[in-house]
Design a protein around this motif. Structure first.
Motif: not given
Length: 1136
Positions: A205-223
């Protein structure tokens, strides 16, 4: 992002210079590293470089060992040691000093220490244990730089067993206010998921939170994490499709900051990652695919720029469009894109087009026909990579009509190739095509001779082994066997009479074996003649000792008669004094067996290869010797797993995490403790000893046989056209250019008048007609007006009606390509015990009620009933500790089809628990369905074959195969005919060879209708390990004795269910019901459970409540069983 890179590049020289001026922009002229680099560049030979590096390493070793060396000097020494290691020279003495530098230095010195550790050590290096405490301390630091360095080294190299020690701290960093910390924490968790996925199951579930992170770099890392998880289980993440589509729309629309642009292309690598994820989610799913049509169209449109990175995006778009549920206009645009690539004069784009064409050619063969002349030109291209990729494309479109031409092109390339990898790859492909589509015996033997000659000793050993096995096992036709062996003998005798010195060693070994086994079949060929030819091989200087052993063994088999005895005696005298003990043994065998014909016939009987061999795998004949040795005081045998544990314990290296991050109340029982859990409580299992099931050898092999096919020779299989319309569709001619083809497509009534073409063009067109024959036709008629022949010439003799080693090789062009196996995954469903794979999207038709017998047929009356199946089977056993089966979770409000087909179950199976009856595949004549029936001592696969046509289906052959299972037919009378509107039932017994979380059964049904060509359909059926698990009823004393005897174990913390006053009992009851386990005893906060695989392989589980979790410890004599069972325990508790 660009300014960060610039600052890093500006600061790097000052890091390496160690000059008094830290802001220096170039490497200091007084730096020792600079002097070393300049000294190396001025050298003229490798020998001088080695001498200089050895002197440098000696100097570094002396200085790092000195107690007067400061941390600043140690930093410079580490940089020099890194440079020496980069050049390939070992500097292992500096490893421990790199760890000390990371532990004791300042921020800059710590950074160099961490850098050296990540470059010097690998994940299994024992010195990494010394770094764990330092990483824990830095993760808890308030200095952002130290936290970043710790997260970086964790994501690169970190011991798997120590993951539980730092996992809570890494999780905390997901909520850090700084985006760089959150991004590095996500990358660290991605590393953990790759090496130990069970450790991070609870934080999805925390991975989903990272996917919705406001920073594009964090979102990219979660992919990265989501791409890996979706590959393994796409159905579990279908709900995120809209999120991924929205992200891609924003990226394509340029909504990200300019820092993410590359050559004015918005975040290209992020686009590629999202396209790969969408292709996995949309595969075989129309509703999900419809959500991504718009964004794929937009990606194609915006990527039309003249730059390499946009070409990469276009390539991923094309792959995605051909992977998901198809849409006509998107397919047209993707085909146009592939055409632009293939026709491009740029080599890189042409290669990209050929690679894309190779991927989609078996789904849409018309693409290859449209560009056939370009493909022909690529065969003569000056670039070897283009030629090799073109041959790969031709390999994908090979059939029984064009195999000779394509194989000849491959052999021509092989004769000119000097690259070892290319030779090994093409030799394997030619051997596969020769066995699969050989037109006759002569062509097959001559082609394999060329393969052995060109491949030499570099080819994979399975190629000659498969060839010899094919010769020895034979085929379905006895006359065919004899003719093939005789032609092989004649061919090899002529080769030995020529120049055998030029032949590779493996080819000589094949020749020796064939002549030893089958030279007696050739009338008029004297054994003495063959013996003299083989004796010449022994005298050649290039003949290796291994080849000489093969030759001597062949001579032993055929040494018969006075003339042969004389030759054998001469050879024995010559090699009796050889220094090679194996050769001396073979010579002694030759000498004694050539003189005694009765002894030779007993030891080496002819045609013995056709008789099954019984191997005593338990080595019971050594029991007496072992008993005497143990009585004399010898040490008992210990398996490697136990020896490694005792060795680790002797070194006094604790594998438990450091106390800094663990509760004080935790038990300190080490992983090597061998006490029975019934007498001693175990630790919490935080050793991280779980195994990644996706990286096991048994499940790494990707098999897509039977997966739903969306495109075939008829085009999109779901779009069934009336027979009258399909008969009017014009077959594209291989002799037309792409422009002519377009004209033909637009006007069906007009036939273009052929124009005279130059002679080179005529040759290319003739070659095209030979290469592309059999493609693009909507019916069974090929391009040259001939009917498609039976694709496989050599069909191995089946060991049983249901088990065939060549079942997956007997399909024509409908067989899935190897490229699909490489680029797609046969994914595991998290909730379905058995999964179907259909060949057409339409609903299958089942038959109404009737009577049948095992593997028999019955007549039925009434109309066909359309519908699907649902429901669960009855309990497998009653309440004596046995539990019910958890069937496949296919839900549908209709039940008539299941009730209809269930009436055809044999009487002896009607009262047993079974799964629902699921459709497998169907066409206009046959509908195949299946279910599995659970017996206490066996698992049966029941296949229903319903003939929905108005004519009988004859010459039917059902072949079942599985790499993980032993499949045997229950009945001795196979079904060969199914009358019209009737159902045939076949039963197969399944035994698991090696434990695996999920297994797949693939099958082929070939049959003949009264009118038309032979047809074949393929299917697959998915089973879970839980289908093969049965309760094991043992006492507590028996459990304790078995526990000490088992050597393979694993530990893990599981979720504890709080469904009642006793959480342990509630949790074990869920596992008992879902996995068919036997609860032996529950004492306080501990419980012991036992189960077994079918055929009696046991697995024991000890459970203990600790810190609000269920700590489990599994042991078994089978290596993979604990890990696989642990996987299903986790899924069962998650789904509850």
């Amino acid at each position: 992002m660009s300014d960060v890179v610039e600052k890093t590049l500006t600061a790097l020289p000052s890091l390496l210079s160690l000059d008094s001026q830290p802001g220096s922009g170039k490497l200091s002229s007084t730096s020792k590293l600079g002097n070393l680099i300049r000294g190396i560049t001025e050298l003229t030979s490798k020998h001088d470089e080695e001498k200089l590096i050895q002197r440098e390493l000696s100097s570094i070793k002396e200085q790092v060992s000195s107690p007067n060396t400061s941390m600043r000097q140690m930093k410079e020494l580490m940089v020099r040691a890194i440079y020496c290691e980069m050049l390939g020279y070992e500097a292992s003495f500096s490893y421990i000093h790199a760890i000390k530098l990371a532990q004791q230095g300042t921020v800059l010195e710590k950074r160099v220490g961490y850098l050296a550790v990540s470059l010097f050590l690998n994940e299994s290096h024992e010195l990494l244990l010394l770094l764990v405490n330092t990483v824990l301390k830095d993760l808890q630091s308030t200095n952002l730089i130290e936290v970043c360095m710790a997260l970086t080294v964790v994501s690169q190299v970190f011991p798997k067993d120590m993951i539980p020690a730092i996992l809570p701290l890494v999780e905390e960093k997901l909520n850090h206010p700084k985006e760089i910390i959150r991004r590095k924490a996500v990358l660290a968790l991605y590393k953990f998921y790759l090496i130990a996925p069970n450790q991070v199951q609870h934080i999805h579930n925390k991975f989903r939170k990272a996917l919705c992170d406001k920073d594009p770099g964090v979102m990219t890392a979660s992919l990265h994490i989501y791409l890996q998880m979706i590959k393994e289980n796409p159905d579990g993440y279908k709900d995120l499709t809209a999120s991924f589509v929205t992200i891609l729309k924003q990226v394509v629309g340029g909504k990200l900051p300019m820092d993410f642009n590359y050559h004015s292309v918005p975040a290209p690598w992020l686009q590629i990652q999202l396209l790969r994820i969408l292709s996995l989610l949309g595969k075989n799913d129309q509703s999900t695919s419809e959500m991504m049509y718009e964004v794929l169209d937009e990606s194609l449109r915006r990527a039309e720029m003249n730059h390499n990175i946009t070409y990469a995006i276009l390539y991923e778009c094309v792959k995605s469009i051909y992977t998901i549920h198809p849409k006509a206009d998107l397919l047209e645009k993707a085909a146009k894109c592939i055409g632009n690539f293939v026709l491009s004069p740029k080599i890189n784009l042409k290669y990209l087009g050929l690679k894309a064409l190779t991927y989609v050619v078996q789904q849409d063969a018309n693409l290859a026909l449209q560009h056939q002349m370009t493909i022909i030109e690529c065969l003569d291209h000056s670039d070897l990579i283009i030629k090799r990729e073109t041959l790969e494309l031709l390999f994908r479109i090979t059939n029984g009509q064009n195999v000779a031409v394509i194989v000849e092109k491959m052999l021509e390339f092989l004769r000119l190739s000097t690259d070892d990898y290319t030779t090994i790859d093409l030799v394997g492909k030619v051997a596969e095509l020769a066995e699969k589509y050989a037109p006759d015996n002569e062509w097959f033997i001559e082609t394999m001779n060329t393969v052995f000659s060109l491949g030499g000793d570099m080819m994979q050993p399975d190629i000659p082994n498969s060839f010899l096995r094919l010769l020895s096992e034979g085929f379905d036709n006895v006359d065919e066997d004899l003719q093939l062996r005789l032609f092989a003998v004649d061919s090899y005798v002529s080769l030995l009479q020529g120049e055998p010195a030029k032949l590779p060693q493996r080819f000589l070994q094949v020749i020796s074996w064939v002549l030893g086994e089958y030279s007696h079949l050739r009338e008029g060929l004297e054994a003495a003649t063959v013996l003299r030819l083989l004796a010449k091989l022994l005298d050649m200087k290039r003949t290796s000792s291994e080849t000489k052993s093969w030759v001597l063994m062949a001579m032993t088999k055929i040494s018969e008669g006075p003339a042969c005895v004389c030759v054998a005696q001469e050879v024995s005298e010559r090699y009796s004094g050889s220094l090679d003990t194996v050769l001396r043994q073979r010579v002694q065998e030759l000498q004694h067996l050539s003189q005694g014909s009765e002894l030779r016939d007993r030891v080496l009987p002819r045609n013995a290869g056709l008789e099954p061999l019984e191997v005593d795998s338990s080595l019971s004949f050594l029991d007496g010797f072992v008993s005497e040795a143990l009585a004399a005081g010898a040490a008992p045998y210990k398996p490697p797993h136990q020896r490694q544990e005792e060795l680790a314990q002797a070194k006094a290296l604790s594998l438990e995490p450091y106390g800094l991050s663990l509760p004080i109340s935790m038990s300190s029982c080490s992983i090597a403790d061998r006490q029975s859990p019934t007498l001693l409580s175990m630790s919490s299992g935080l050793s991280g000893n779980s195994t990644d099931l996706s990286h096991k050898g048994g499940t790494a092999t990707l098999k897509l046989d039977g997966v739903k096919r969306v495109w075939g020779r008829e085009g999109y299989l779901a779009q069934k056209e009336p027979l009258e319309e399909s008969a009017q569709v014009e077959v594209p001619s291989p002799l037309r250019s792409p422009s002519q083809q377009k004209g033909a497509d637009s006007t069906h009534s007009q036939t273009p008048t052929p124009t005279p073409t130059p002679e080179p063009e005529q040759e290319k067109q003739q070659l095209a007609s030979s290469l592309f024959v059999g493609l693009g036709s909507q019916s069974s008629v090929c391009l040259m007006g001939k009917s498609e022949p039976t694709p496989q010439r050599f069909r191995r003799k089946a060991k049983g009606q249901g088990s065939s080693s060549a079942a997956s090789e007997q399909l024509s062009n409908s067989t899935h390509s190897t490229v699909d196996n490489l680029l797609c995954n046969n994914l595991l469903d998290s909730t379905v015990t058995s999964e179907l794979a259909v060949s057409t999207p339409k609903q299958t038709s089942q038959l109404p009620q009737g009577l049948t017998t095992t593997n028999g047929t019955c007549d039925v009356e009434g109309d066909l009933i359309e519908g699907t199946v649902m429901g669960s089977g009855p309990s497998l056993f009653d309440g004596n500790g046995m539990v019910a089966v958890d069937p496949a979770a296919h839900k549908d409000p209709d039940r008539p089809k299941d009730l209809c087909l269930s009436s055809h179950l044999p009487a002896e199976l009607s009262g047993l628990s079974r799964s629902e009856i699921t459709p497998l595949c169907s066409n206009q004549s046959l509908d195949l369905s299946a279910c599995h029936v659970q017996k206490e001592d066996a698992l049966l696969l029941v296949i229903f074959i319903a003939n929905s046509s108005d004519s009988a289906v004859k010459q039917m052959l059902l072949q079942i195969d599985s790499g993980e299972l032993e499949v045997s037919c229950v009945s001795d009378s196979p079904v060969e005919e199914v009358r019209r509107h009737s159902v045939a039932v076949c039963q197969y017994s399944l035994i698991m060879k090696r434990p695996s979380a999920h297994v797949e059964v693939t099958g082929t049904v070939s049959y003949q209708l009264p009118v038309g060509e032979p047809q074949a359909v393929q299917f697959s059926y998915r089973l879970s390990l839980t289908n093969f698990i049965r309760p094991l009823t043992v006492s507590t004393e028996e459990y304790g004795a078995m526990w000490l005897a088992f050597s393979h174990d694993t530990k893990q913390n599981l979720t504890l269910l709080n469904d009642g006053p006793d959480p342990l009992t509630a949790t074990l009851n869920v596992l008992r019901k879902k996995l068919q386990l036997h609860v032996v005893d529950i004492i306080g906060l501990e419980g012991i459970v036992a189960c077994r695989l079918l055929q009696g392989q046991p697995c024991l589980m000890h459970c203990r409540i600790h810190a609000g979790a269920l700590a489990v410890w599994l042991r078994s004599p089978v290596a993979d069983l604990p890990d696989c069972l642990l996987y299903h325990c986790q899924r069962a508790l998650q789904e509850h």
